[in-house]
Design a protein around this motif. Structure first.
Motif, PDB file in Angstrom:
ATOM      1  N   GLN A  61      55.016  28.301  47.242  1.00 41.37           N
ATOM      2  CA  GLN A  61      55.578  29.192  48.258  1.00 41.37           C
ATOM      3  C   GLN A  61      55.760  28.433  49.566  1.00 41.37           C
ATOM      4  O   GLN A  61      55.450  27.251  49.655  1.00 41.37           O
ATOM      5  N   THR A  62      56.257  29.118  50.588  1.00 43.58           N
ATOM      6  CA  THR A  62      56.481  28.438  51.865  1.00 43.58           C
ATOM      7  C   THR A  62      55.891  29.244  53.020  1.00 43.58           C
ATOM      8  O   THR A  62      55.716  30.452  52.906  1.00 43.58           O
ATOM      9  N   SER A  64      57.008  30.425  56.536  1.00 48.71           N
ATOM     10  CA  SER A  64      58.338  30.582  57.128  1.00 48.71           C
ATOM     11  C   SER A  64      58.500  29.701  58.361  1.00 48.71           C
ATOM     12  O   SER A  64      57.527  29.365  59.046  1.00 48.71           O
ATOM     13  N   ILE A  87      55.661  42.504  53.663  1.00 46.09           N
ATOM     14  CA  ILE A  87      55.770  42.145  52.250  1.00 46.09           C
ATOM     15  C   ILE A  87      55.812  40.622  52.150  1.00 46.09           C
ATOM     16  O   ILE A  87      56.714  39.989  52.701  1.00 46.09           O
ATOM     17  N   THR A  89      52.492  38.146  52.074  1.00 47.57           N
ATOM     18  CA  THR A  89      51.488  37.628  53.011  1.00 47.57           C
ATOM     19  C   THR A  89      51.568  36.108  53.121  1.00 47.57           C
ATOM     20  O   THR A  89      51.417  35.553  54.213  1.00 47.57           O
ATOM     21  N   SER A  91      51.038  32.444  53.597  1.00 51.55           N
ATOM     22  CA  SER A  91      50.004  31.695  54.315  1.00 51.55           C
ATOM     23  C   SER A  91      49.207  32.576  55.261  1.00 51.55           C
ATOM     24  O   SER A  91      48.143  32.194  55.733  1.00 51.55           O
ATOM     25  N   GLY A  92      49.748  33.753  55.613  1.00 55.73           N
ATOM     26  CA  GLY A  92      49.098  34.622  56.587  1.00 55.73           C
ATOM     27  C   GLY A  92      49.554  34.362  58.018  1.00 55.73           C
ATOM     28  O   GLY A  92      49.095  35.019  58.950  1.00 55.73           O
ATOM     29  N   TYR A  93      50.489  33.428  58.202  1.00 52.22           N
ATOM     30  CA  TYR A  93      50.916  33.075  59.563  1.00 52.22           C
ATOM     31  C   TYR A  93      51.596  34.263  60.261  1.00 52.22           C
ATOM     32  O   TYR A  93      51.250  34.628  61.396  1.00 52.22           O
ATOM     33  N   ILE A 108      51.149  42.791  51.752  1.00 53.20           N
ATOM     34  CA  ILE A 108      51.071  42.699  50.286  1.00 53.20           C
ATOM     35  C   ILE A 108      51.491  41.303  49.834  1.00 53.20           C
ATOM     36  O   ILE A 108      52.493  40.759  50.305  1.00 53.20           O
ATOM     37  N   ARG A 110      51.974  39.025  46.050  1.00 53.73           N
ATOM     38  CA  ARG A 110      51.990  39.184  44.597  1.00 53.73           C
ATOM     39  C   ARG A 110      51.297  38.058  43.831  1.00 53.73           C
ATOM     40  O   ARG A 110      51.060  38.175  42.641  1.00 53.73           O
ATOM     41  N   GLN A 111      50.996  36.934  44.518  1.00 55.66           N
ATOM     42  CA  GLN A 111      50.328  35.813  43.853  1.00 55.66           C
ATOM     43  C   GLN A 111      48.838  35.928  44.110  1.00 55.66           C
ATOM     44  O   GLN A 111      48.388  35.788  45.252  1.00 55.66           O
ATOM     45  N   LEU A 114      46.968  32.997  46.022  1.00 57.19           N
ATOM     46  CA  LEU A 114      47.353  32.962  47.430  1.00 57.19           C
ATOM     47  C   LEU A 114      46.734  34.154  48.167  1.00 57.19           C
ATOM     48  O   LEU A 114      46.224  34.027  49.292  1.00 57.19           O
ATOM     49  N   ASP A 136      52.678  44.412  44.099  1.00 57.64           N
ATOM     50  CA  ASP A 136      54.125  44.207  44.097  1.00 57.64           C
ATOM     51  C   ASP A 136      54.760  44.889  45.303  1.00 57.64           C
ATOM     52  O   ASP A 136      54.800  46.113  45.385  1.00 57.64           O
ATOM     53  N   THR A 153      59.251  39.282  54.032  1.00 62.81           N
ATOM     54  CA  THR A 153      59.328  37.851  54.337  1.00 62.81           C
ATOM     55  C   THR A 153      59.687  37.012  53.111  1.00 62.81           C
ATOM     56  O   THR A 153      59.373  35.834  53.036  1.00 62.81           O
ATOM     57  N   LEU A 209      60.021  38.506  44.210  1.00 67.73           N
ATOM     58  CA  LEU A 209      59.961  38.611  42.753  1.00 67.73           C
ATOM     59  C   LEU A 209      59.307  39.938  42.355  1.00 67.73           C
ATOM     60  O   LEU A 209      58.459  40.456  43.072  1.00 67.73           O
TER      61      LEU A 209
HETATM   62  N1  SAH Z   1      54.910  35.734  55.594  1.00 72.58           N
HETATM   63  C1  SAH Z   1      54.669  34.482  54.938  1.00 72.58           C
HETATM   64  C2  SAH Z   1      55.913  33.981  54.215  1.00 72.58           C
HETATM   65  C3  SAH Z   1      55.557  33.459  52.864  1.00 72.58           C
HETATM   66  S1  SAH Z   1      56.884  33.159  51.748  1.00 72.58           S
HETATM   67  C4  SAH Z   1      54.131  33.445  55.898  1.00 72.58           C
HETATM   68  O1  SAH Z   1      54.143  33.672  57.112  1.00 72.58           O
HETATM   69  O2  SAH Z   1      53.659  32.403  55.454  1.00 72.58           O
HETATM   70  C5  SAH Z   1      57.037  34.685  50.893  1.00 72.58           C
HETATM   71  C6  SAH Z   1      55.835  35.215  50.154  1.00 72.58           C
HETATM   72  O3  SAH Z   1      56.272  36.402  49.472  1.00 72.58           O
HETATM   73  C7  SAH Z   1      55.275  34.307  49.060  1.00 72.58           C
HETATM   74  O4  SAH Z   1      53.905  34.106  49.283  1.00 72.58           O
HETATM   75  C8  SAH Z   1      55.516  35.083  47.760  1.00 72.58           C
HETATM   76  O5  SAH Z   1      54.499  34.909  46.787  1.00 72.58           O
HETATM   77  C9  SAH Z   1      55.553  36.517  48.261  1.00 72.58           C
HETATM   78  N2  SAH Z   1      56.259  37.465  47.395  1.00 72.58           N
HETATM   79  C10 SAH Z   1      57.362  37.282  46.640  1.00 72.58           C
HETATM   80  N3  SAH Z   1      57.692  38.415  45.987  1.00 72.58           N
HETATM   81  C11 SAH Z   1      56.759  39.353  46.348  1.00 72.58           C
HETATM   82  C12 SAH Z   1      56.542  40.722  46.002  1.00 72.58           C
HETATM   83  N4  SAH Z   1      57.331  41.388  45.151  1.00 72.58           N
HETATM   84  N5  SAH Z   1      55.493  41.355  46.553  1.00 72.58           N
HETATM   85  C13 SAH Z   1      54.650  40.732  47.421  1.00 72.58           C
HETATM   86  N6  SAH Z   1      54.795  39.436  47.780  1.00 72.58           N
HETATM   87  C14 SAH Z   1      55.835  38.756  47.254  1.00 72.58           C
END
Ligand code: SAH
Length: 213
Positions: A61-62, A64, A87, A89, A91-93, A108, A110-111, A114, A136, A153, A209
């Motif tokens: 993942q990344t 942002s 939607i 979370t 890294s939580g940044y 929320i 989904r991994q 993480l 989800d 996000t 996803l």
């Molecule tokens: N807000 C984060 C951005 C992370 S990238 C930050 O500041 O770092 C997007 C994240 O969305 C990934 O961790 C990915 O696992 C999650 N993601 C993708 N599909 C999702 C879903 N259906 N429900 C919840 N999280 C989801």
């Protein structure tokens, strides 16, 4: 978990560059200035934390790009005490930036890996989101709805109906919509069945996803 003068200095420069790129909300810029972004990244990338770029984190993942975090947050017009659903979370940044703004944050992921590591990490840093959920994001959090603001996000191929339903009347939802790239989209709910839509150009996110994993 250090935050050195050098890192603080680089962070101030990042905030100045966000200002130059058009971010105007001062309380938001100050919130970004308070969050030690380098701690949210794997140590090998620490030196890059204060460049305005997205970066890889765990589980493919990344985190942002700071400008994207600032842009989405500014569109939400966050006020202290706002109840916000995030939607993705990750890294939580972004969660931390919202906490710094005094929002009551629900998020929320989904991994599972993480979700667990970020939950622990945010606690360690002293951030207190109201609720972190493993699940989800397409479904939102019906048990905690409605929300003043919703931020997605990850790139959403379509706008999930449950999220629209969980937005307060008068509330704002910011969501990047499309396959690749996505169009940053703001929905303002002006009545039970009325959403005003505004678009803000192209962005690139990892995909939203279905289902948890
Ligand atoms: N807000 C984060 C951005 C992370 S990238 C930050 O500041 O770092 C997007 C994240 O969305 C990934 O961790 C990915 O696992 C999650 N993601 C993708 N599909 C999702 C879903 N259906 N429900 C919840 N999280 C989801």
């Amino acid at each position: 978990m250090k935050d050195t003068f050098k890192q603080q200095g680089k962070r101030r420069q990042l905030v100045d560059s966000l200002k130059q790129k058009g971010i105007k909300d001062n309380s938001l810029l100050e919130a970004i200035n308070r969050v030690p972004r380098h701690l949210f990244m794997e140590s090998s990338f620490e030196d890059f934390a204060y460049q305005d770029k997205a970066f890889p984190i765990a589980e493919g993942q990344t985190i942002s790009q700071p400008f994207t975090v600032a842009f989405q947050t500014e569109l939400m017009q966050v006020k202290k005490g706002d109840k916000i659903l995030e939607i993705g979370t990750g890294s939580g940044y972004q969660t931390a930036v919202l906490c710094e703004l005094g929002a009551i944050v629900y998020s929320i992921e989904r991994q599972q890996k993480l979700f667990k590591s970020t939950k622990r990490f945010l606690e360690k840093l002293g951030y207190r989101p109201k609720h972190l959920s493993f699940g989800d994001g397409y479904k939102g959090l019906p048990d905690y709805a409605p929300f003043d603001k919703i931020i997605v996000t990850a790139g959403a191929p379509f706008v999930p109906k449950p999220l629209m339903a969980q937005l307060k009347i008068g509330g704002r939802m910011v969501i990047p919509v499309g396959e690749d790239p996505q169009i940053m989209t703001l929905f303002v709910r002006t009545a039970k069945d009325k959403f005003d839509k505004h678009t803000f150009g192209e962005f690139r996110f990892v995909p939203l996803l279905e289902d948890k994993n």
